[in-house]
Design a protein around this motif. Sequence first.
Motif, PDB file in Angstrom:
ATOM      1  N   PHE A   1      11.972   4.989  -0.527  1.00  0.00           N
ATOM      2  CA  PHE A   1      12.089   6.407  -0.853  1.00  0.00           C
ATOM      3  C   PHE A   1      12.525   7.144   0.401  1.00  0.00           C
ATOM      4  O   PHE A   1      12.008   6.881   1.490  1.00  0.00           O
ATOM      5  N   ALA A   2      13.464   8.060   0.260  1.00  0.00           N
ATOM      6  CA  ALA A   2      14.030   8.737   1.431  1.00  0.00           C
ATOM      7  C   ALA A   2      13.081   9.780   2.057  1.00  0.00           C
ATOM      8  O   ALA A   2      13.433  10.404   3.049  1.00  0.00           O
ATOM      9  N   GLY A   3      11.897   9.975   1.479  1.00  0.00           N
ATOM     10  CA  GLY A   3      10.883  10.785   2.146  1.00  0.00           C
ATOM     11  C   GLY A   3      10.730  12.201   1.640  1.00  0.00           C
ATOM     12  O   GLY A   3      11.633  12.792   1.058  1.00  0.00           O
ATOM     13  N   GLU A   4       9.513  12.754   1.875  1.00  0.00           N
ATOM     14  CA  GLU A   4       9.159  14.081   1.374  1.00  0.00           C
ATOM     15  C   GLU A   4       9.987  15.181   2.045  1.00  0.00           C
ATOM     16  O   GLU A   4      10.331  16.176   1.412  1.00  0.00           O
TER      17      GLU A   4
ATOM     18  N   TRP B   1       2.260   6.746   5.047  1.00  0.00           N
ATOM     19  CA  TRP B   1       3.234   5.651   4.890  1.00  0.00           C
ATOM     20  C   TRP B   1       4.685   6.139   4.859  1.00  0.00           C
ATOM     21  O   TRP B   1       5.586   5.388   4.510  1.00  0.00           O
ATOM     22  N   GLU B   2       4.865   7.390   5.195  1.00  0.00           N
ATOM     23  CA  GLU B   2       6.182   8.013   5.094  1.00  0.00           C
ATOM     24  C   GLU B   2       7.291   7.182   5.766  1.00  0.00           C
ATOM     25  O   GLU B   2       8.295   6.836   5.138  1.00  0.00           O
ATOM     26  N   GLU B   3       7.073   6.849   7.049  1.00  0.00           N
ATOM     27  CA  GLU B   3       8.106   6.130   7.810  1.00  0.00           C
ATOM     28  C   GLU B   3       8.377   4.762   7.206  1.00  0.00           C
ATOM     29  O   GLU B   3       9.521   4.304   7.152  1.00  0.00           O
ATOM     30  N   GLU B   4       7.296   4.131   6.767  1.00  0.00           N
ATOM     31  CA  GLU B   4       7.436   2.794   6.199  1.00  0.00           C
ATOM     32  C   GLU B   4       8.306   2.821   4.929  1.00  0.00           C
ATOM     33  O   GLU B   4       9.183   1.981   4.746  1.00  0.00           O
ATOM     34  N   LEU B   5       8.062   3.821   4.082  1.00  0.00           N
ATOM     35  CA  LEU B   5       8.833   3.942   2.836  1.00  0.00           C
ATOM     36  C   LEU B   5      10.306   4.203   3.137  1.00  0.00           C
ATOM     37  O   LEU B   5      11.194   3.669   2.482  1.00  0.00           O
ATOM     38  N   ILE B   6      10.540   5.039   4.127  1.00  0.00           N
ATOM     39  CA  ILE B   6      11.927   5.390   4.470  1.00  0.00           C
ATOM     40  C   ILE B   6      12.659   4.178   5.047  1.00  0.00           C
ATOM     41  O   ILE B   6      13.750   3.826   4.602  1.00  0.00           O
TER      42      ILE B   6
ATOM     43  N   ASN C   1       0.821  -1.214   0.000  1.00  0.00           N
ATOM     44  CA  ASN C   1       0.000   0.000   0.000  1.00  0.00           C
ATOM     45  C   ASN C   1       0.853   1.261   0.000  1.00  0.00           C
ATOM     46  O   ASN C   1       0.500   2.252  -0.620  1.00  0.00           O
ATOM     47  N   ALA C   2       1.960   1.200   0.720  1.00  0.00           N
ATOM     48  CA  ALA C   2       2.861   2.355   0.788  1.00  0.00           C
ATOM     49  C   ALA C   2       3.458   2.630  -0.593  1.00  0.00           C
ATOM     50  O   ALA C   2       3.498   3.768  -1.053  1.00  0.00           O
ATOM     51  N   VAL C   3       3.913   1.573  -1.258  1.00  0.00           N
ATOM     52  CA  VAL C   3       4.519   1.745  -2.587  1.00  0.00           C
ATOM     53  C   VAL C   3       3.472   2.218  -3.591  1.00  0.00           C
ATOM     54  O   VAL C   3       3.725   3.106  -4.409  1.00  0.00           O
ATOM     55  N   LYS C   4       2.268   1.626  -3.490  1.00  0.00           N
ATOM     56  CA  LYS C   4       1.188   2.044  -4.406  1.00  0.00           C
ATOM     57  C   LYS C   4       0.891   3.525  -4.241  1.00  0.00           C
ATOM     58  O   LYS C   4       0.699   4.236  -5.223  1.00  0.00           O
ATOM     59  N   ASP C   5       0.827   3.979  -3.006  1.00  0.00           N
ATOM     60  CA  ASP C   5       0.522   5.392  -2.759  1.00  0.00           C
ATOM     61  C   ASP C   5       1.569   6.296  -3.407  1.00  0.00           C
ATOM     62  O   ASP C   5       1.246   7.304  -4.035  1.00  0.00           O
ATOM     63  N   LEU C   6       2.839   5.898  -3.254  1.00  0.00           N
ATOM     64  CA  LEU C   6       3.931   6.679  -3.845  1.00  0.00           C
ATOM     65  C   LEU C   6       3.804   6.713  -5.374  1.00  0.00           C
ATOM     66  O   LEU C   6       3.914   7.759  -6.004  1.00  0.00           O
ATOM     67  N   LEU C   7       3.534   5.540  -5.964  1.00  0.00           N
ATOM     68  CA  LEU C   7       3.419   5.475  -7.427  1.00  0.00           C
ATOM     69  C   LEU C   7       2.213   6.260  -7.930  1.00  0.00           C
ATOM     70  O   LEU C   7       2.294   6.945  -8.950  1.00  0.00           O
ATOM     71  N   PHE C   8       1.095   6.145  -7.213  1.00  0.00           N
ATOM     72  CA  PHE C   8      -0.102   6.880  -7.644  1.00  0.00           C
ATOM     73  C   PHE C   8       0.132   8.385  -7.609  1.00  0.00           C
ATOM     74  O   PHE C   8      -0.242   9.095  -8.528  1.00  0.00           O
TER      75      PHE C   8
END
Lengths: 251, 185
Positions: free
Chosen positions: A186-189, A176-181, A3-10
Motif C-alpha cells: 500500500f502506498a501509505g496514508e 507498519w507504514e514504511e513496511e507496507l510502502i 502483521n503489517a498486512v493484517k493491520d491494514l485489513l483490520f
Amino acid sequence: MSNAVKDLLFKMADDALIIGHRNSEWTGIGPMLEEDLAFSSMAQDKIGHALALYTILHEVLGEAEPDKLGFMRSENDFKCCQLVEQPIGEYDFSIVRQFLFDHAELLRYEMLTQSSFQPLAQLAKKVKGEIKYHVMHADTFVKQLGKGTEESHARMQSALNNTWHLALGIFEKSEWEEELISAGVFAGEEELKRRWLEKITPIIEASGLQLPATDESKIVYGGRKGYHSEFLKPLLDEMCEVVRTDIDAEW
Amino acid sequence: MKCAKWFAPILMLNGKHMISEVKNQKSEIVWASLENVKDPEIPVISVVDMGMISGVEIGDNNSVTVKLLPTFVGCPALDMMKQDIRGQLLKAGFAEVSVNIDYETRWSSDRMTPETKIKLEKFGLAPPPELKDEELSEEILNRVRCPHCGSTDTTLRSSFGSTLCRAIRFCFNCKQGFEQFKPVQ
C-alpha cells in the motif's frame, strides 16, 4: 510482514463494518424514500466489503472466522477511525461524513488495485466499482445542498466544519507504514491523504462551500490504535447483542 | 461458447478420449442444470445468463466444482444461489458438489449476453449499458431507455434501488418510474 498486512485489513474491514452499521440506522427514517434506500443499500455494500476483508484475514492470514472477527472482539481490538463511530446525527452530518469517508475509501481501493498482496488487489478491483456509486451519491447531495437554500448551505458548511478533524483521522499512520510502502502492499496514508485533498477540494468549492482550515492539534487520532470515542462501545453492544447470546448457534 | 474449453481435451489420444468424452457430456449436464438456477431477485434470469459462472470442473468419483462470481460483494442472495446450485446438481446425479466463490475473476455487467439484456428489458428492468473500459459516470448511467415505452427521455432519481444491483429512474415520456440494472465494472 503479515502483521503489517493484517493491520491494514483490520482497519479497512472495521471502518466498513462500523460505517455500514451506522448507515443501516437510517433504514426506515431517511428524509425521503430514495435516501432511505441509498443508506440501506450502502449499509449492505459496506458490510459485504467488511465480510470479504475478514474472509481474507481468515482464509489467507490465519485469523479467526469472519463472524468471530466482526462480532466477538472487544472495543480496543477494533481499528476503525473515530469518524465512522459517530452517531448518525442529523442528515447533514451523515451525508458530509459519507462524502469525506467514501472518497477516501474509493481512493484507497484504487491504490490497492496495484497492491503486491494479491488477494487484496483482486478484491480492490471489484469493490472500487461498487464504491464509485457511493461517491456519486455523496457528490450529488453535497452539490445540491451546498448550493441549495440559505439554510441547507449553512447546515452543510457547519457539518463540514464539525466533521473535518474527525475525517483527517482516517489517515492516522500505523507503525507498519514504511513496511507496507516498501513491500508495495500500500502506498501509505500520507499519499492517500494527498490524493484525497486533491479530489475533494474542487468538489467542495464547486458546491459553494469552504474547505475548513486544518489545525493539526485537533485531528482526532487514536482509532487505528484501538482508542475510541464513547460511541463505539454502545454500538458494539447493540450490534453484537444477539450473536453474543450464542456464538455457535446455527442460523 | 460456454462449452468451448471442454472440446479441447477430446482431441487427445484414444484412452483419454473416452474420459474426455464423458467429462464433456457431464459438463453439458452441469451447464443445462445451471440454467435452472435463477437470480432470486430477477426470476427470469439464470446465473448462466448473468455471466456469474466462471468455471465448471468435473472431478473424479462423480464430483463437480462450480465457480461462482458475486455481482456485488455484499449480495445477500449469494448463499441462496449457492444452495440452489448444489440442489440442482445433486438432482442431476452428481454425488459431490462444491460451489466456490471466485474472487480472482471479476464480475462486470458486461458479462451479460445480449439475450440476457433483452430478457431484462422485457421483465421491466432497463439493462445496463455496456461499459467496456470506460470509467463509470452519470453520463454512462444516462444511456438508458425506458423499458415500458422505449423513450430515452429519462432521468436518474437515485443510484440506489430496491436491491443492490438496481438504480431508480423516471421516464418523462410515459411519466412512470422504472428500475435500471446498474452497470458495474
